[in-house]
Write a protein that holds these residues in place. Sequence first.
Motif, mmCIF file in Angstrom:
data_model
loop_
_atom_site.group_PDB
_atom_site.id
_atom_site.type_symbol
_atom_site.label_atom_id
_atom_site.label_comp_id
_atom_site.label_asym_id
_atom_site.label_seq_id
_atom_site.Cartn_x
_atom_site.Cartn_y
_atom_site.Cartn_z
ATOM 1 N N PHE A 154 0.625 -1.211 0.106
ATOM 2 C CA PHE A 154 -0.055 0.063 0.093
ATOM 3 C C PHE A 154 0.917 1.269 0.112
ATOM 4 C CE2 PHE A 154 -2.732 -3.365 1.819
ATOM 5 C CZ PHE A 154 -3.826 -3.194 0.936
ATOM 6 N N GLU A 155 2.066 1.016 0.140
ATOM 7 C CA GLU A 155 2.879 2.299 0.062
ATOM 8 C C GLU A 155 3.826 2.366 -1.165
ATOM 9 O OE1 GLU A 155 2.471 0.762 3.019
ATOM 10 O OE2 GLU A 155 1.167 2.263 3.703
ATOM 11 N N ASP A 157 6.505 1.973 -4.418
ATOM 12 C CA ASP A 157 6.501 2.354 -6.133
ATOM 13 C C ASP A 157 6.158 1.456 -6.475
ATOM 14 O OD1 ASP A 157 7.080 3.561 -8.094
ATOM 15 O OD2 ASP A 157 8.810 2.544 -8.472
ATOM 16 N N THR A 158 4.924 1.421 -7.237
ATOM 17 C CA THR A 158 4.140 0.295 -8.003
ATOM 18 C C THR A 158 5.034 -0.242 -8.979
ATOM 19 O OG1 THR A 158 2.960 2.292 -8.811
ATOM 20 C CG2 THR A 158 1.719 0.422 -7.745
ATOM 21 N N ARG A 159 5.914 0.528 -9.539
ATOM 22 C CA ARG A 159 6.856 -0.003 -10.672
ATOM 23 C C ARG A 159 7.684 -1.203 -10.103
ATOM 24 N NH1 ARG A 159 11.410 0.334 -13.731
ATOM 25 N NH2 ARG A 159 11.024 0.125 -15.949
ATOM 26 N N VAL A 162 5.564 -4.151 -9.212
ATOM 27 C CA VAL A 162 5.164 -5.079 -10.118
ATOM 28 C C VAL A 162 6.115 -5.987 -10.757
ATOM 29 C CG1 VAL A 162 4.674 -5.078 -12.904
ATOM 30 C CG2 VAL A 162 3.548 -3.399 -11.128
ATOM 31 N N GLN A 163 7.440 -5.379 -10.652
ATOM 32 C CA GLN A 163 8.616 -6.263 -10.830
ATOM 33 C C GLN A 163 8.904 -7.098 -9.937
ATOM 34 O OE1 GLN A 163 11.634 -3.145 -11.896
ATOM 35 N NE2 GLN A 163 13.018 -4.918 -12.961
ATOM 36 N N LEU A 237 -3.905 0.137 -8.485
ATOM 37 C CA LEU A 237 -3.193 0.695 -9.695
ATOM 38 C C LEU A 237 -4.599 1.520 -10.111
ATOM 39 C CD1 LEU A 237 -0.675 -0.969 -11.353
ATOM 40 C CD2 LEU A 237 -0.479 1.484 -10.749
#
Lengths: 304, 304, 304, 304, 304
Positions: A154-155, A157-159, A162-163, A237
């Motif tokens: 929930f905190e 960095d999404t990139r 995802v990786q 997202l």
Amino acid sequence: MSLTKIEYDRLIWINIERPTVEDINSFQDRFSFHPLALEDCLSRIERPKIDEYENHLFIVMHFPIFDSARRVSRPAEVDFFIGRSYLITVHDGILKPLNNFYLDCQENETTRVRYMSRGASTLLHTIIDRLVDYIFPILYKVDSQISQIEDEIFEADTRTLVQEISLVRRDIIALRRIIRPQIAIISNLEQKDRPFIREELDEYFGDILDHIYKVRDILDENYEVIADLSATTDSLLSHRINEVMRILTVISVIMLPLTLISGILGMNVRLPFQNYPYAFAGTMFLMMFIFLGMLLFFRHRNWL
Amino acid sequence: MSLTKIEYDRLIWINIERPTVEDINSFQDRFSFHPLALEDCLSRIERPKIDEYENHLFIVMHFPIFDSARRVSRPAEVDFFIGRSYLITVHDGILKPLNNFYLDCQENETTRVRYMSRGASTLLHTIIDRLVDYIFPILYKVDSQISQIEDEIFEADTRTLVQEISLVRRDIIALRRIIRPQIAIISNLEQKDRPFIREELDEYFGDILDHIYKVRDILDENYEVIADLSATTDSLLSHRINEVMRILTVISVIMLPLTLISGILGMNVRLPFQNYPYAFAGTMFLMMFIFLGMLLFFRHRNWL
Amino acid sequence: MSLTKIEYDRLIWINIERPTVEDINSFQDRFSFHPLALEDCLSRIERPKIDEYENHLFIVMHFPIFDSARRVSRPAEVDFFIGRSYLITVHDGILKPLNNFYLDCQENETTRVRYMSRGASTLLHTIIDRLVDYIFPILYKVDSQISQIEDEIFEADTRTLVQEISLVRRDIIALRRIIRPQIAIISNLEQKDRPFIREELDEYFGDILDHIYKVRDILDENYEVIADLSATTDSLLSHRINEVMRILTVISVIMLPLTLISGILGMNVRLPFQNYPYAFAGTMFLMMFIFLGMLLFFRHRNWL
Amino acid sequence: MSLTKIEYDRLIWINIERPTVEDINSFQDRFSFHPLALEDCLSRIERPKIDEYENHLFIVMHFPIFDSARRVSRPAEVDFFIGRSYLITVHDGILKPLNNFYLDCQENETTRVRYMSRGASTLLHTIIDRLVDYIFPILYKVDSQISQIEDEIFEADTRTLVQEISLVRRDIIALRRIIRPQIAIISNLEQKDRPFIREELDEYFGDILDHIYKVRDILDENYEVIADLSATTDSLLSHRINEVMRILTVISVIMLPLTLISGILGMNVRLPFQNYPYAFAGTMFLMMFIFLGMLLFFRHRNWL
Amino acid sequence: MSLTKIEYDRLIWINIERPTVEDINSFQDRFSFHPLALEDCLSRIERPKIDEYENHLFIVMHFPIFDSARRVSRPAEVDFFIGRSYLITVHDGILKPLNNFYLDCQENETTRVRYMSRGASTLLHTIIDRLVDYIFPILYKVDSQISQIEDEIFEADTRTLVQEISLVRRDIIALRRIIRPQIAIISNLEQKDRPFIREELDEYFGDILDHIYKVRDILDENYEVIADLSATTDSLLSHRINEVMRILTVISVIMLPLTLISGILGMNVRLPFQNYPYAFAGTMFLMMFIFLGMLLFFRHRNWL
């Protein structure tokens, strides 16, 4: 190739690392191994299996090794030839527990007494037991990666998230592929009356089987958890896109009409109230009124 | 370690909480247990299983405990040694129904009469029955969480919703993993003619089996429902992004051309109608015309 | 509780609605039922099952009832005790076909003659047959909801659509859960030589089995269709976001440069062509040129 | 109803289209068919099955018919009664290959000689063979629809694409539902020693079985391919939203600051450089500089 | 058609490419093949199978061929007729390893000695072995495509990525469809005591079986990996949309209020501070203040 051997109490353990074609051919002369089995020792990755021949048993097993370059686990092969008085292990030399155990046997009399005095099948059991136990640290690594993703979902960095999820999922896929066929091998060693395998060992192989089932269960649960984390990331997202869109829309919906009003009053045509002393104050008042009305409207729709 | 025991009518129930290596070793001397079974008592989490030995039966079972820190259920292990005249329970002391029942047996003569006078297998049945019944409150909690999500799905803040769905799904995954292997154990106790298990109990174990199947069915249905809720949340998020986008687009498409007109009329070049008395009124009229035309157009396309 | 009975030709049908603990205890005295079976009658929802006892057969079955408050189907339980000369039905009184058939038997001599003169198992078959046939109207409701969604999918408001799909999917999940275990019960009644069930009925139970398989097939297909509709809705939502985005982008890309031009010409600095008589016309021409160029560009990229 | 018959060489083929209740009742008198089988002929859609009775075999089979109104395949039922010297086919009259073959038998002596001189089971085999072969054109239609979607996926209008994919997927779902139970029927005719089916036909029914397995395989592959196409469409839609968003963002990020500058210079307050002769040129230069800087920045981030 | 043959040591290998109806009919006269088997040779794609006839075995197998036009693998059929002293291969002539091996047998005495002196079944084994080994290069191509996608997933143009993933997934789907039925054939040849297949070959067919299981395992793992890559691409796309949206929103939220201020000050009404000497500087200061405040606000929310 490196070929070394330990002899103790009528049992010979021959340990072969990275054999070549010539090495294999020289075997043929010494032991009467089946040509298909010898061929299998040379091919890069053979399927795990147990082949029963007249004077020996040929076992191919795989154990996972973490490949830190590709960040995914890959199988390391061990081939066992087990006869009445010998055990031959053929491998790449990258499985630490096997190397360590071999060294231990070489150097310590007590280890030899303990594991080599009860025949080749007890030695085989010990090696497999240690190799299976060696899978758990790899699982703990996966577990801790999942825990980290859970903590950061929930905190972070999404990139990166995802990786990370993709890499962990691919590692679990690879581990499951490696573990699954080993279950068949070990359960086979436990159940059937195999030649060269002492019957009393059945319970002990059953214990290894319990461990490898546990490995499989942990991987299956991890796979479901990572699938859930992936779905959650996707939902988050979408949620964030929604949030950002909402802010953009609120700001545009408030600002654009006000900008239009100021634009209209900036036109170089005769404005009817151009020279009224309170034109500016009135306009400001109108703008404030629209601004507050919009805020109330968006609050009413729960957008703010 | 805490080791206590209750003796009644030729039956001994030994209850051991958090045993250490020394405790286990001291057992070996007293009862002639199999070393593998004793080893299993010490390892943190063992797979559920029934091992049949010559003079006793060794059963490992797991029951879910809700871990409120991680907000997910985790397995608590109970090991049973059952012989002709004794039952030994080894556990972590966190399973309330087991603790309560033990206390009840210790303190109340009537409980002892009722449950300890018909041999060790009846006692075993009673303990497992109570532990299985203890799973239902955990399921009701999951059920009520799902009901709450169902109620809020079209209103609540999506971020909380996504988080709630993820947590509930992970809890269901964990519960299913814990429950599944217990079914094999209980169905095994019901079907086979096990030594140390009285045959008359088959029907009663069948009743426990019905309960645990019910647990499994509830979990399976909950899993499907939570998957549906997750998909619905994702669809709703897309829908909301769509809605917000539509508002932004409508407002931009209406405001931008009007702003351009006002900008054109604000240019500091000689405007052809700069000094016409009705220039302002005409511009306003044009703007109103465009504004209404746009509204009609969007209404026609069902955007408003 | 309401307990009523019909006696005809040496067969007694006792119909019990909403029994209490006392009612159940009073049974124990009259019929020698197994205590576990009686317990099962009281618990809210028991798993469907057939228990064979010495002097009777105990059958638990579930049939779906549509709960219009929660908009989802839920199971209604019927318990059957079948002996040589009696059939006892225990239920909640909400299954209309059972109530109607009971009333019909009570009031019409012909119905009694037809269904009660061939023993308890024929009566049981008739009741189950009617209850199974009663499932079809519920399926037709689901079917018509799906058809409605199919018809509206390309036109309707997506929020309602998402909500409808979610509700129908949850209803299908619930129905599948209810139907699945009944198949085992009915197929069991058909295949095995059960005491108290006349052998000639096997074919007739086979007919019910065909119906319930049909129910399952319809539900399975509906589940796949609703999954497809859900995926289609998601794709359409993405498509619509795409469409809206495109319009917004086209309008912004066209309007923003024109607004900039008008802004530049509105600056209060000495514009080089400020006093040229054709400055306005030239600007208008330039704007029109850019506008048409943009239109052509977007048409070329198939955005318009 | 239309009832016609062909008699040849001691074999009668009775072909019945759309029978009514009276028709069915009149059968009962003539042939001694089981009442359940006759009932099944009347119900709209019965599950495929083989029922063995004393003096005949009753077979229910379904074959797909493309319903061009709903754009989805639906099952057409054929019921067969096969006895020692007769074959009765009951159907809706919409299965062309059955109609054509019946006409052919009626009109051509050679067809009758070829197919009706070897008993009822050879006739049955021929009819089923033709009906199964008739499924392939339906599959080719699905195949060509999938090929068309594959060809258009990167170009076509997404709305049509989403609609096409949904329709094809629903058609495949329906076809799979229809085909699956037929496999059980045909494999049953091949394997078991059925009365009224000549044993020499086993190989020929095996051939039909091969064909229907092929149908199933094609459908399974098509289902996977359409799932992939659906996923690809969704990914492409996200990609396109991304592309459009990028263009909108680039244009806004470039235009908004420039518009702000022109707005600042358009303020009706004393601008410090209002009367500088090169104010306009300087502003233009500054704007161009910002414009080019932005372009370089976006190129650097690979957005252009 | 091209029909050639090699005779060696009482064994005839007849190789037929693209046979026509007449060719097949001429066979019937020479060898007494079953008409169904001959029919199967002509149909475009038959299901893989083994049919046992009195005087020969008929085997249909498929091997994948990469169709570079459609960029997907498709099955190439080989039919084998194996009798006591002959092997007939019927195929399309596009399977290179079969063509090469045939040429090799034709031209080299040594090859003939090695493979044709031990009967038809050894020849059959050799051909199948070579055809199975020929599958691996196709797998390596798929593997390298997946590796390429893995390498590019965080950098490459998404449109190409989506297209690549779709094509690889469709290729894997096709390959799995082709491989799966071959396993049944080969395992059948290994296990059963088939006429015309020498028993000593069982181990050798077991070796081929290992290879084809390996093929299946690689494909299964690849399928899971490509599914993960597809999910990752979708997540990344959402992430990128989110990123782009954020930049657009930040720029709009900062620029729009500043533009409004400049617009207000550009109105052609009496501004209260129009002639203040520091009006411009004050406005600039206010704008800078708002600008910095916004930046801090977005940094605080971790948007920048």
